[in-house]
Design a protein around this motif. Structure first.
Motif, PDB file in Angstrom:
ATOM      1  N   VAL A  49      11.558  21.457 -16.577  1.00 58.45           N
ATOM      2  CA  VAL A  49      10.681  22.455 -17.131  1.00 58.45           C
ATOM      3  C   VAL A  49      11.376  22.782 -18.523  1.00 58.45           C
ATOM      4  N   LEU A  50      10.860  22.406 -19.639  1.00 52.80           N
ATOM      5  CA  LEU A  50      11.332  22.728 -21.009  1.00 52.80           C
ATOM      6  C   LEU A  50      10.470  24.290 -21.342  1.00 52.80           C
ATOM      7  N   ARG A  51      11.168  25.087 -22.167  1.00 51.39           N
ATOM      8  CA  ARG A  51      10.589  26.136 -22.586  1.00 51.39           C
ATOM      9  C   ARG A  51       9.525  26.054 -23.820  1.00 51.39           C
ATOM     10  N   LYS A  52       8.418  26.416 -23.762  1.00 55.40           N
ATOM     11  CA  LYS A  52       7.269  26.143 -24.863  1.00 55.40           C
ATOM     12  C   LYS A  52       7.250  27.411 -25.424  1.00 55.40           C
ATOM     13  N   PRO A  53       7.273  27.489 -26.664  1.00 54.84           N
ATOM     14  CA  PRO A  53       7.240  28.685 -27.495  1.00 54.84           C
ATOM     15  C   PRO A  53       5.641  29.061 -27.210  1.00 54.84           C
ATOM     16  N   THR A  93       2.619  38.290 -22.290  1.00 56.92           N
ATOM     17  CA  THR A  93       3.074  38.540 -20.789  1.00 56.92           C
ATOM     18  C   THR A  93       3.781  37.214 -20.803  1.00 56.92           C
ATOM     19  N   GLN A  94       3.537  36.068 -21.018  1.00 57.31           N
ATOM     20  CA  GLN A  94       4.216  34.825 -20.934  1.00 57.31           C
ATOM     21  C   GLN A  94       5.331  34.876 -21.577  1.00 57.31           C
ATOM     22  N   ASN A  95       5.358  35.199 -22.750  1.00 52.54           N
ATOM     23  CA  ASN A  95       6.869  35.413 -23.496  1.00 52.54           C
ATOM     24  C   ASN A  95       7.714  36.271 -22.822  1.00 52.54           C
ATOM     25  N   LYS A  96       7.215  37.324 -22.354  1.00 50.93           N
ATOM     26  CA  LYS A  96       8.209  38.401 -21.450  1.00 50.93           C
ATOM     27  C   LYS A  96       8.826  37.469 -20.377  1.00 50.93           C
ATOM     28  N   ASN A  97       7.633  36.578 -19.688  1.00 48.49           N
ATOM     29  CA  ASN A  97       8.413  35.993 -18.680  1.00 48.49           C
ATOM     30  C   ASN A  97       9.311  35.015 -18.907  1.00 48.49           C
ATOM     31  N   ALA A  98       9.084  34.172 -19.996  1.00 48.63           N
ATOM     32  CA  ALA A  98      10.029  33.184 -20.625  1.00 48.63           C
ATOM     33  C   ALA A  98      11.266  33.484 -20.893  1.00 48.63           C
ATOM     34  N   ASP A  99      11.413  34.796 -21.385  1.00 53.37           N
ATOM     35  CA  ASP A  99      12.738  35.622 -21.665  1.00 53.37           C
ATOM     36  C   ASP A  99      13.326  35.557 -20.267  1.00 53.37           C
ATOM     37  N   GLU A 104      13.000  34.287 -17.546  1.00 52.01           N
ATOM     38  CA  GLU A 104      13.521  33.152 -16.760  1.00 52.01           C
ATOM     39  C   GLU A 104      14.334  32.205 -17.792  1.00 52.01           C
ATOM     40  N   ALA A 105      14.834  32.661 -18.764  1.00 51.99           N
ATOM     41  CA  ALA A 105      15.457  31.732 -19.980  1.00 51.99           C
ATOM     42  C   ALA A 105      16.404  30.754 -19.289  1.00 51.99           C
ATOM     43  N   SER A 145       5.896  28.103 -20.652  1.00 51.11           N
ATOM     44  CA  SER A 145       6.579  29.190 -20.540  1.00 51.11           C
ATOM     45  C   SER A 145       6.780  29.895 -19.358  1.00 51.11           C
ATOM     46  N   TRP A 146       6.671  29.174 -18.124  1.00 47.37           N
ATOM     47  CA  TRP A 146       6.849  29.381 -16.865  1.00 47.37           C
ATOM     48  C   TRP A 146       7.708  28.587 -16.277  1.00 47.37           C
TER      49      TRP A 146
END
Length: 286
Positions: free
Chosen positions: A26-30, A35-41, A43-44, A11-12
């Protein structure tokens, strides 16, 4: 990566910037983690657009408590699970100039008269039930921090949200705080690299401090022991403060006595802080 194309689910993105430059994808991991999900959004657009081939061999990076105890560090357990050599395992993170420039501008705005200490308040959160057990005794944590506080310019970092993540223990005196997740990973990593000391409980702050070679003091409760992070001590000075009766059963039970020998601990952190200040001065002068 010298022999294969490698995709990493995470997610980073930012922590792997240097490896991405060498070919890592790096592939997005659900993730359900806030906090991790906010960061993934955030860095989408930076995640790799191409997926790994369907027939690519896969490995899972993880560890079990008994393996941490056997190998005497989380990194040792992870390396064993991945058939990697702990002796050459290196998770240090080079900080790009653009990240440092942002951190330096923020530091300049503070006009800090003392070396910087990055402080992590004790928190609990609904998404993981182990925080209370993992946290050190609240009063001991506050006493250790107070013994050092006047020697540093204190920057407190957290990502709090009502009903989801909150502070516990005694309020700390800090010079500046970012408690609503205002800072992204890039500027946090750069700030930690510019700091003289990280003061925290067990968690990612220990690993980040070691990754950017900043001295770390970590105070433990129950759940795990100081050796969990011992493999990173090769990269930066590390002091783990444990209870008189340490515990490494990795259980979420908060009934264990977390009392530390406070007089001894205060003496040890004072000596460590002196060395950290010297370490910081030597790094600043190159």
């Amino acid at each position: 990566m010298a022999r294969h194309d490698v995709w990493l689910e995470s997610s980073w993105v930012a922590p792997y910037w240097d490896l991405i430059g060498q070919g890592l994808k790096v592939l997005r991991k659900p993730t359900p983690l806030r906090t991790q999900n906010k960061n993934a959004d955030r860095e989408a657009k930076l995640f790799a657009a191409t997926a790994a081939p369907a027939n690519a061999p896969t490995r899972q990076v993880w560890y079990r408590p008994e393996e941490v105890r056997r190998h005497q560090s989380v990194l040792g357990a992870m390396c064993a699970g991945m058939a990697c050599d702990l002796a050459v395992a290196d998770f240090r993170l080079p900080i790009p100039k653009a990240w440092l420039d942002r951190a330096d501008a923020l530091i300049a705005s503070w006009n800090a008269p003392k070396p910087i200490m990055i402080y992590r308040p004790l928190i609990e959160r609904t998404e993981w039930s182990g925080c209370a057990a993992r946290n050190p005794d609240h009063a001991d944590y506050a006493a250790l921090f107070s013994s050092l506080r006047d020697r540093f310019f204190v920057v407190s970092l957290a990502d709090l949200e009502d009903g989801k993540e909150w502070m516990v223990g005694r309020p700390a005196q800090y010079d500046v705080c970012f408690h609503q997740g205002e800072l992204d990973f890039e500027i946090i990593a750069a700030l930690v690299s510019r700091a003289a000391l990280v003061f925290c409980s067990p968690g990612f702050a220990v690993i980040l401090g070691q990754a950017v070679e900043t001295p770390v003091i970590c105070t433990f409760g129950r759940y795990e022991r100081a050796y969990s992070f011992s493999a990173g001590a090769r990269f930066s000075p590390y002091l783990g403060i444990e209870p008189i009766n340490p515990c490494d059963d990795f259980r979420h039970d908060d009934s264990h006595d977390k009392t530390i020998d406070l007089a001894d601990a205060i003496s040890r952190v004072a000596v460590f802080a002196d060395a950290a200040a010297e370490h910081h001065a030597s790094r600043a002068t190159g």
